[in-house]
Design a protein around this motif. Structure first.
Motif, PDB file in Angstrom:
ATOM      1  N   LEU A   1       0.831  -1.216   0.000  1.00 57.49           N
ATOM      2  CA  LEU A   1       0.000   0.000   0.000  1.00 57.49           C
ATOM      3  C   LEU A   1       0.856   1.253   0.000  1.00 57.49           C
ATOM      4  CD1 LEU A   1      -2.694  -1.036   2.652  1.00 57.49           C
ATOM      5  CD2 LEU A   1      -2.884  -1.147   0.169  1.00 57.49           C
ATOM      6  N   ARG A   2       2.014   1.170   0.639  1.00 55.22           N
ATOM      7  CA  ARG A   2       2.873   2.352   0.784  1.00 55.22           C
ATOM      8  C   ARG A   2       3.278   2.915  -0.576  1.00 55.22           C
ATOM      9  NH1 ARG A   2       6.227   4.689   4.390  1.00 55.22           N
ATOM     10  NH2 ARG A   2       5.641   3.184   5.992  1.00 55.22           N
ATOM     11  N   ASP A   3       3.622   2.051  -1.509  1.00 57.17           N
ATOM     12  CA  ASP A   3       4.069   2.522  -2.819  1.00 57.17           C
ATOM     13  C   ASP A   3       2.996   3.363  -3.505  1.00 57.17           C
ATOM     14  OD1 ASP A   3       5.984   2.400  -5.154  1.00 57.17           O
ATOM     15  OD2 ASP A   3       4.199   1.474  -6.039  1.00 57.17           O
ATOM     16  N   LEU A   4       1.772   2.918  -3.430  1.00 57.12           N
ATOM     17  CA  LEU A   4       0.677   3.640  -4.067  1.00 57.12           C
ATOM     18  C   LEU A   4       0.360   4.935  -3.331  1.00 57.12           C
ATOM     19  CD1 LEU A   4      -0.969   3.115  -6.580  1.00 57.12           C
ATOM     20  CD2 LEU A   4      -2.726   2.012  -5.194  1.00 57.12           C
ATOM     21  N   VAL A   5       0.437   4.890  -2.006  1.00 60.27           N
ATOM     22  CA  VAL A   5       0.152   6.091  -1.208  1.00 60.27           C
ATOM     23  C   VAL A   5       1.201   7.169  -1.470  1.00 60.27           C
ATOM     24  CG1 VAL A   5      -0.012   7.003   1.133  1.00 60.27           C
ATOM     25  CG2 VAL A   5      -1.094   4.821   0.564  1.00 60.27           C
ATOM     26  N   GLU A   6       2.459   6.754  -1.593  1.00 61.59           N
ATOM     27  CA  GLU A   6       3.528   7.728  -1.833  1.00 61.59           C
ATOM     28  C   GLU A   6       3.370   8.413  -3.185  1.00 61.59           C
ATOM     29  OE1 GLU A   6       7.056   5.479  -1.314  1.00 61.59           O
ATOM     30  OE2 GLU A   6       7.142   5.820   0.870  1.00 61.59           O
ATOM     31  N   ARG A   7       2.754   7.734  -4.126  1.00 55.33           N
ATOM     32  CA  ARG A   7       2.504   8.371  -5.423  1.00 55.33           C
ATOM     33  C   ARG A   7       1.425   9.437  -5.311  1.00 55.33           C
ATOM     34  NH1 ARG A   7       2.128   3.282  -9.669  1.00 55.33           N
ATOM     35  NH2 ARG A   7       4.021   2.161  -8.981  1.00 55.33           N
ATOM     36  N   ILE A   8       0.447   9.192  -4.432  1.00 50.54           N
ATOM     37  CA  ILE A   8      -0.679  10.127  -4.299  1.00 50.54           C
ATOM     38  C   ILE A   8      -0.331  11.277  -3.358  1.00 50.54           C
ATOM     39  CG2 ILE A   8      -3.098  10.320  -3.589  1.00 50.54           C
ATOM     40  CD1 ILE A   8      -3.415   7.353  -4.254  1.00 50.54           C
ATOM     41  N   LEU A   9       0.549  11.021  -2.420  1.00 50.56           N
ATOM     42  CA  LEU A   9       0.813  11.964  -1.339  1.00 50.56           C
ATOM     43  C   LEU A   9       1.256  13.362  -1.793  1.00 50.56           C
ATOM     44  CD1 LEU A   9       0.388  11.442   1.597  1.00 50.56           C
ATOM     45  CD2 LEU A   9       2.840  11.005   1.881  1.00 50.56           C
ATOM     46  N   PRO A  10       2.045  13.517  -2.878  1.00 54.81           N
ATOM     47  CA  PRO A  10       2.444  14.886  -3.284  1.00 54.81           C
ATOM     48  C   PRO A  10       1.274  15.816  -3.555  1.00 54.81           C
ATOM     49  CG  PRO A  10       3.791  13.253  -4.407  1.00 54.81           C
ATOM     50  CD  PRO A  10       2.714  12.496  -3.687  1.00 54.81           C
ATOM     51  N   LEU A  11       0.102  15.262  -3.839  1.00 57.19           N
ATOM     52  CA  LEU A  11      -1.052  16.131  -4.075  1.00 57.19           C
ATOM     53  C   LEU A  11      -1.332  17.029  -2.880  1.00 57.19           C
ATOM     54  CD1 LEU A  11      -3.827  14.138  -5.995  1.00 57.19           C
ATOM     55  CD2 LEU A  11      -2.791  16.308  -6.623  1.00 57.19           C
ATOM     56  N   GLY A  12      -1.169  16.501  -1.667  1.00 55.41           N
ATOM     57  CA  GLY A  12      -1.389  17.310  -0.471  1.00 55.41           C
ATOM     58  C   GLY A  12      -0.417  18.462  -0.390  1.00 55.41           C
ATOM     59  N   THR A  13       0.854  18.197  -0.713  1.00 55.13           N
ATOM     60  CA  THR A  13       1.866  19.266  -0.716  1.00 55.13           C
ATOM     61  C   THR A  13       1.550  20.311  -1.785  1.00 55.13           C
ATOM     62  OG1 THR A  13       3.532  17.688   0.039  1.00 55.13           O
ATOM     63  CG2 THR A  13       4.327  19.748  -0.933  1.00 55.13           C
ATOM     64  N   TYR A  14       1.208  19.837  -2.973  1.00 49.91           N
ATOM     65  CA  TYR A  14       0.889  20.761  -4.057  1.00 49.91           C
ATOM     66  C   TYR A  14      -0.304  21.640  -3.683  1.00 49.91           C
ATOM     67  CZ  TYR A  14       3.790  17.592  -6.877  1.00 49.91           C
ATOM     68  OH  TYR A  14       4.814  16.833  -7.364  1.00 49.91           O
ATOM     69  N   TYR A  15      -1.340  21.004  -3.154  1.00 50.14           N
ATOM     70  CA  TYR A  15      -2.568  21.740  -2.862  1.00 50.14           C
ATOM     71  C   TYR A  15      -2.339  22.800  -1.786  1.00 50.14           C
ATOM     72  CZ  TYR A  15      -7.378  22.752  -1.538  1.00 50.14           C
ATOM     73  OH  TYR A  15      -8.554  23.387  -1.254  1.00 50.14           O
ATOM     74  N   THR A  16      -1.659  22.447  -0.720  1.00 48.07           N
ATOM     75  CA  THR A  16      -1.427  23.424   0.350  1.00 48.07           C
ATOM     76  C   THR A  16      -0.561  24.583  -0.138  1.00 48.07           C
ATOM     77  OG1 THR A  16       0.428  22.052   1.112  1.00 48.07           O
ATOM     78  CG2 THR A  16      -1.701  21.758   2.209  1.00 48.07           C
ATOM     79  N   ALA A  17       0.432  24.278  -0.948  1.00 49.67           N
ATOM     80  CA  ALA A  17       1.292  25.343  -1.473  1.00 49.67           C
ATOM     81  C   ALA A  17       0.518  26.262  -2.409  1.00 49.67           C
ATOM     82  CB  ALA A  17       2.490  24.733  -2.197  1.00 49.67           C
ATOM     83  N   ILE A  18      -0.255  25.661  -3.297  1.00 57.26           N
ATOM     84  CA  ILE A  18      -0.999  26.464  -4.272  1.00 57.26           C
ATOM     85  C   ILE A  18      -2.039  27.329  -3.567  1.00 57.26           C
ATOM     86  CG2 ILE A  18      -2.584  26.356  -6.225  1.00 57.26           C
ATOM     87  CD1 ILE A  18      -1.117  23.744  -7.049  1.00 57.26           C
ATOM     88  N   TYR A  19      -2.722  26.740  -2.603  1.00 55.92           N
ATOM     89  CA  TYR A  19      -3.734  27.517  -1.882  1.00 55.92           C
ATOM     90  C   TYR A  19      -3.088  28.663  -1.113  1.00 55.92           C
ATOM     91  CZ  TYR A  19      -8.047  28.541   0.569  1.00 55.92           C
ATOM     92  OH  TYR A  19      -9.172  29.174   1.041  1.00 55.92           O
ATOM     93  N   ALA A  20      -1.943  28.396  -0.475  1.00 56.88           N
ATOM     94  CA  ALA A  20      -1.228  29.461   0.237  1.00 56.88           C
ATOM     95  C   ALA A  20      -0.792  30.560  -0.718  1.00 56.88           C
ATOM     96  CB  ALA A  20      -0.020  28.871   0.966  1.00 56.88           C
ATOM     97  N   PHE A  21      -0.330  30.161  -1.899  1.00 55.05           N
ATOM     98  CA  PHE A  21       0.078  31.156  -2.904  1.00 55.05           C
ATOM     99  C   PHE A  21      -1.101  32.039  -3.303  1.00 55.05           C
ATOM    100  CE2 PHE A  21       0.406  32.412  -7.361  1.00 55.05           C
ATOM    101  CZ  PHE A  21       1.637  33.038  -7.389  1.00 55.05           C
ATOM    102  N   VAL A  22      -2.249  31.435  -3.547  1.00 54.05           N
ATOM    103  CA  VAL A  22      -3.429  32.191  -3.950  1.00 54.05           C
ATOM    104  C   VAL A  22      -3.834  33.178  -2.860  1.00 54.05           C
ATOM    105  CG1 VAL A  22      -5.890  32.002  -4.479  1.00 54.05           C
ATOM    106  CG2 VAL A  22      -4.266  30.436  -5.546  1.00 54.05           C
ATOM    107  N   GLU A  23      -3.828  32.717  -1.621  1.00 49.41           N
ATOM    108  CA  GLU A  23      -4.198  33.601  -0.522  1.00 49.41           C
ATOM    109  C   GLU A  23      -3.187  34.728  -0.355  1.00 49.41           C
ATOM    110  OE1 GLU A  23      -6.967  33.477   1.582  1.00 49.41           O
ATOM    111  OE2 GLU A  23      -7.643  32.145  -0.015  1.00 49.41           O
ATOM    112  N   HIS A  24      -1.906  34.394  -0.491  1.00 46.94           N
ATOM    113  CA  HIS A  24      -0.854  35.385  -0.252  1.00 46.94           C
ATOM    114  C   HIS A  24      -0.755  36.407  -1.381  1.00 46.94           C
ATOM    115  CE1 HIS A  24       2.787  37.026   1.443  1.00 46.94           C
ATOM    116  NE2 HIS A  24       3.496  36.717   0.368  1.00 46.94           N
ATOM    117  N   ARG A  25      -0.796  35.953  -2.616  1.00 46.81           N
ATOM    118  CA  ARG A  25      -0.601  36.844  -3.753  1.00 46.81           C
ATOM    119  C   ARG A  25      -1.867  37.605  -4.147  1.00 46.81           C
ATOM    120  NH1 ARG A  25       4.368  36.289  -6.418  1.00 46.81           N
ATOM    121  NH2 ARG A  25       5.796  35.560  -4.791  1.00 46.81           N
ATOM    122  N   SER A  26      -2.928  37.433  -3.409  1.00 47.68           N
ATOM    123  CA  SER A  26      -4.140  38.198  -3.698  1.00 47.68           C
ATOM    124  C   SER A  26      -4.125  39.565  -3.039  1.00 47.68           C
ATOM    125  CB  SER A  26      -5.380  37.415  -3.232  1.00 47.68           C
ATOM    126  OG  SER A  26      -5.520  36.230  -3.976  1.00 47.68           O
TER     127      SER A  26
END
Length: 845
Positions: free
Chosen positions: A179-204
């Motif tokens: 299961l770990r191999d598949l989870v590690e492939r999906i996990l970057p989405l959380g990093t991407y989403y938090t960064a992108i959302y922070a960027f949108v909030e900050h650069r507005s």
């Protein structure tokens, strides 16, 4: 009394080893969201309860949990949504974990608080249940919320970490490797989403400008699609018996690539040094204190752009568009990347395009956050053109933020910020999007042309259909070309026809280049007494009256229309000293703008008039020009006209002085013969010969400057003005005309200037000795007639010898310099070489 029996005992109920049908239905109803593949079990009532536990442990389905039926994200996401992306994950959780069977309570940590570290292992938990637990956590993590078995990285700190880098998550090490191999492939989405959302909030925020606002709006729309996907996945997780981790990966796999593209874009847009100053606090305070002591306004200094640096400018405006475009070009082979970046480029470029449209159609620059490529220096206005010699309104009022000019000059780079790295791009609005690099000069000029027309009180606006156009469309460049053509044609018509530019230039040429020599000769005759005084003693009012009188008698036609604009003034420094100072400061200047600017600046910064300078050496004309003609005939151009005028005036004055000396030498002292005083006869002959040589040299220089430099170049300028198509070309043609005249008149080379100035001063000084020579001749004649002897010949020869030595030496030096430059740099001097060689041969042959 009946005996006591179990059947009749109060509260007695039948003892069943297993569950009743009603109880069984109640339990199994909580497993609606999982797969049902029950194993065969014995239906023995005595072993039914134990068999249920074994069935639950061995069935290939998710754990029976009532919370799975509810929306798990709704149960954990707190008010504020992705505010948890900054590390504030929902601290409250529902007590649905308590509803799980006690057998798995220990595996799940037995606590609903998220802050408590999990030390429990999943080793003893069946694979199917691990999948259920981790699948639920993943739906949380994809929203930036840590789960039970997927936690924030141990080094993560909400206060210290940069939110624009995203949150890193780690998986419980006891999770099954399959299961770990598949989870590690999906996990970057959380990093991407938090960064992108922070960027949108900050650069507005407003400080980041309109381009960043539009970019954040476009990214926010893309995040809505992502959030919709998460809602659909949550619904599938809650309702579908066959929803699994593999299906989750299938659905989010394309989204990982999309968010990855946006994530890497925002990393490049993240200016980590934007809030840092190049100076430390102490140094900055020291600089401000020094500026205050010197009376320098820091706000005005910032307006001039002296304090601009890459570290003090946000990534905004044109730089944002340049980064997006470069990433799109670098990933041209990826269709998804091209689509994403092209969408963001169009959305972010919309306010940029709107500002450009307003600039090129109305001449009004509305750029509150300094994002577009055009910069306005508000402290410069058209009034400065009429009083400041160093100003160049046309070049400095509106400029390109990257400091470039159509002529390639580097004079106006003061306010240009330094690149973010060596050889890197300029920051903020100074970075011109690659799509506009080839159009930047036309964009600048289109707005400048319309702005000049507005300054004249004429309100014009190009017809604009108002249709949405994008920077990467062919229609946008067609629009720019039409706007430039319209603005250029309108201003050119205003200058050439309504303002009568060509007649103005023609009158300037006649007044300053001695084309109307009769009025100048008349003026010099009328003002001979006044011009023989020291420059500080001469009356400018009287000289102006005499000039008006001379012009009234001689000016005809167009000259009479503009004679009121010609004014007498006195220069503060000798012509040749002034020119040598300018040339020595700038080296051998062959380029136009640098020399003109240096001359104008030197003219402005000169002190009081030289006390030992004669008025004839300081006399010059000024010319009054109103806006908008002052853009073409600027103060800088007027200085060049004045320099050429003083050069010609000095030659004309020396010619007249030597001609007057010739008239003096036709009087009796120079014509009577003394047969017994041959030395005196030779002396008189040598004086006349030297005067003739000087007069021939002066006439050849004056004739060359007038008929082989000024007149031919004026005819070329007139021909260019007849077919000129752009205002910028008009300005360049006029500037080139003046520069060519300065160069071909030998006023731009220090060696030529030095030799020429020595010669002309020798000739003018020799002319001043006219009366002394006549007096000396009378003395010689009188001495011979009275005593038969002349004791003053040695002194006469000594004075004459010094003049001859000086003239011969500097004549040869001047001739050598002219020959050198004619053969190497300035072929236009070849006719002068022929003229000077004829002078030399005529008197030495």
């Amino acid at each position: 009394m009946d005996p006591y029996t179990p059947r009749t005992r109060p509260g007695h109920r039948k003892k069943n080893i297993g569950l009743s049908t009603k109880e069984y239905t109640k339990i199994t109803s909580t497993i609606a969201s999982v797969r049902r593949n029950r194993m065969s079990t014995q239906q023995n009532d005595a072993e039914e309860e134990a068999g249920l536990d074994a069935a639950i442990a061995n069935e290939s389905s998710f754990i029976a949990e009532a919370s799975f039926v509810r929306a798990p994200l709704n149960s954990r996401v707190v008010s504020g949504g992705i505010a948890t992306g900054y590390g504030q994950a929902g601290s409250h959780r529902t007590n649905h974990r308590e509803q799980r069977p006690e057998k798995y309570a220990g595996a799940q940590g037995g606590s609903s608080g998220k802050g408590k570290a999990r030390q429990d292992s999943l080793d003893s938990v069946p694979l199917e249940i691990q999948e259920a637990l981790i699948l639920e956590d993943l739906l949380f993590v994809l929203m930036g919320i840590e789960g039970e078995y997927i936690r924030y990285h141990p080094d993560y700190s909400p206060e210290d970490d940069d939110p624009l880098r995203g949150i890193e998550f780690v998986i419980n090490p006891s999770l099954d490797p399959s299961l770990r191999d598949l989870v590690e492939r999906i996990l970057p989405l959380g990093t991407y989403y938090t960064a992108i959302y922070a960027f949108v909030e900050h650069r507005s925020h407003l400080d980041y400008g309109l381009v960043n606002h539009a970019l954040c709006a476009a990214i926010r729309d893309m995040l809505k699609d992502y959030q919709t996907l998460l809602s659909q996945l949550e619904h599938a997780f809650s309702t579908s018996p066959v929803f699994s981790l593999q299906k989750l990966w299938f659905y989010v796999h394309p989204t990982i690539h999309t968010l990855s593209l946006i994530y890497h874009l925002i990393l490049e847009l993240d200016d980590t040094g934007s809030s840092n100053s190049l100076l430390s606090d102490d140094e900055d305070e020291e600089v401000r204190a020094r500026n205050k002591a010197l009376g320098i306004d820091d706000a005005a200094l910032d307006e001039l752009g002296a304090g601009d640096s890459s570290s003090s400018i946000y990534v905004k405006g044109g730089e944002v568009l340049a980064i997006i475009y470069e990433r799109m070009q670098n990933m041209a082979g990826d269709p998804t990347a091209h689509t994403i970046y092209n969408t963001l480029l169009r959305a972010a470029g919309k306010p940029y395009v709107e500002m450009l449209r307003r600039w090129v159609t109305t001449g009004k620059l509305v750029d509150p956050y300094e994002e577009i490529l055009v910069k306005e220096s508000k402290f410069i206005d058209r009034g400065i053109l009429e009083m400041d010699y160093t100003d160049d309104y046309w070049e400095r009022r509106y400029t390109l933020r990257d400091g470039s000019t159509s002529s390639g000059s580097k004079r106006h780079l003061t306010g240009v910020p330094s690149p973010r790295s060596v050889g890197g791009r300029l920051p903020g609005g100074a970075c011109i999007p690659p799509l506009l690099e080839g159009w930047k000069h036309k964009i600048l000029l289109a707005g400048k042309y319309l702005n000049v027309i507005r300054e004249c009180g004429i309100e014009l606006k190009m017809e604009d259909k108002g249709e949405d156009i994008f920077m990467d469309e062919e229609g946008f460049y067609t629009f720019l070309e039409e706007a430039y053509s319209y603005a250029n044609k309108t201003l050119l018509n205003l200058l050439l026809k309504e303002q009568e530019l060509i007649p103005r230039l023609r009158s300037l040429k006649r007044y300053f280049f001695l084309s109307q020599a009769s009025f100048l000769t008349h003026l010099l005759d009328l003002s001979a007494t006044e011009l023989s005084k020291q420059s500080r003693s001469a009356s400018i009012v009287k000289l102006q009256s005499l000039l008006d009188l001379a012009l009234s008698n001689d000016a005809r036609g167009e000259d009479a229309l503009y004679k009121e604009d010609v004014k007498v003034t006195m220069a503060s420094e000798g012509l040749y000293d002034f020119l040598l100072t300018v040339v020595n400061v700038n080296g051998l200047i062959d380029g136009g703008e640098e020399r003109a600017a240096a001359a104008a600046e030197q003219q402005t910064t000169s002190g009081k008039r030289d006390k030992g300078m004669l008025a004839i050496d300081a006399l010059t004309f000024d010319y009054t020009v109103k806006f908008p003609l002052s853009l073409v005939i600027s103060r800088r151009n007027i200085v060049q006209y004045q320099l050429l005028f003083r050069f010609l005036l000095h030659l004309k004055h020396v010619e007249m002085s030597l001609s007057t000396m010739w008239i003096e030498q036709k009087t009796a002292p120079w014509r009577c013969r003394l047969p017994h005083h041959s030395d005196f006869e030779k002396w008189r002959l040598r004086v006349c010969l030297l005067r003739a040589r000087m007069l021939a040299w002066v006439q050849q220089i004056l004739s060359f400057a007038t008929f082989e430099v000024l007149e031919p170049n004026w005819r070329k300028l007139e021909a260019k003005l007849e077919r000129v198509t752009t205002v910028d070309q008009l300005l360049r043609d006029h500037m080139d005309y003046l520069e060519t005249c300065m160069k071909e008149c030998m006023l731009t080379s220090s060696k030529l200037l030095k030799a020429y100035s020595k010669l002309i001063v020798t000739c003018s000084t020799f002319a001043l000795y006219t009366s002394s020579f006549t007096k000396s001749a009378n003395s010689a004649i009188q001495a011979v007639e009275e005593t038969g002897e002349d004791t003053g010949m040695a002194k006469r020869w000594d004075i004459l010898g010094k003049f001859e030595t000086h003239f011969n030496h500097w004549f040869q030096v001047h001739l050598d310099c002219v020959q050198f430059y004619a053969s190497s740099e300035n072929v236009s001097l070849l006719p002068l070489v022929v003229r000077l060689n004829s002078v030399k041969a005529g008197f030495l042959g």
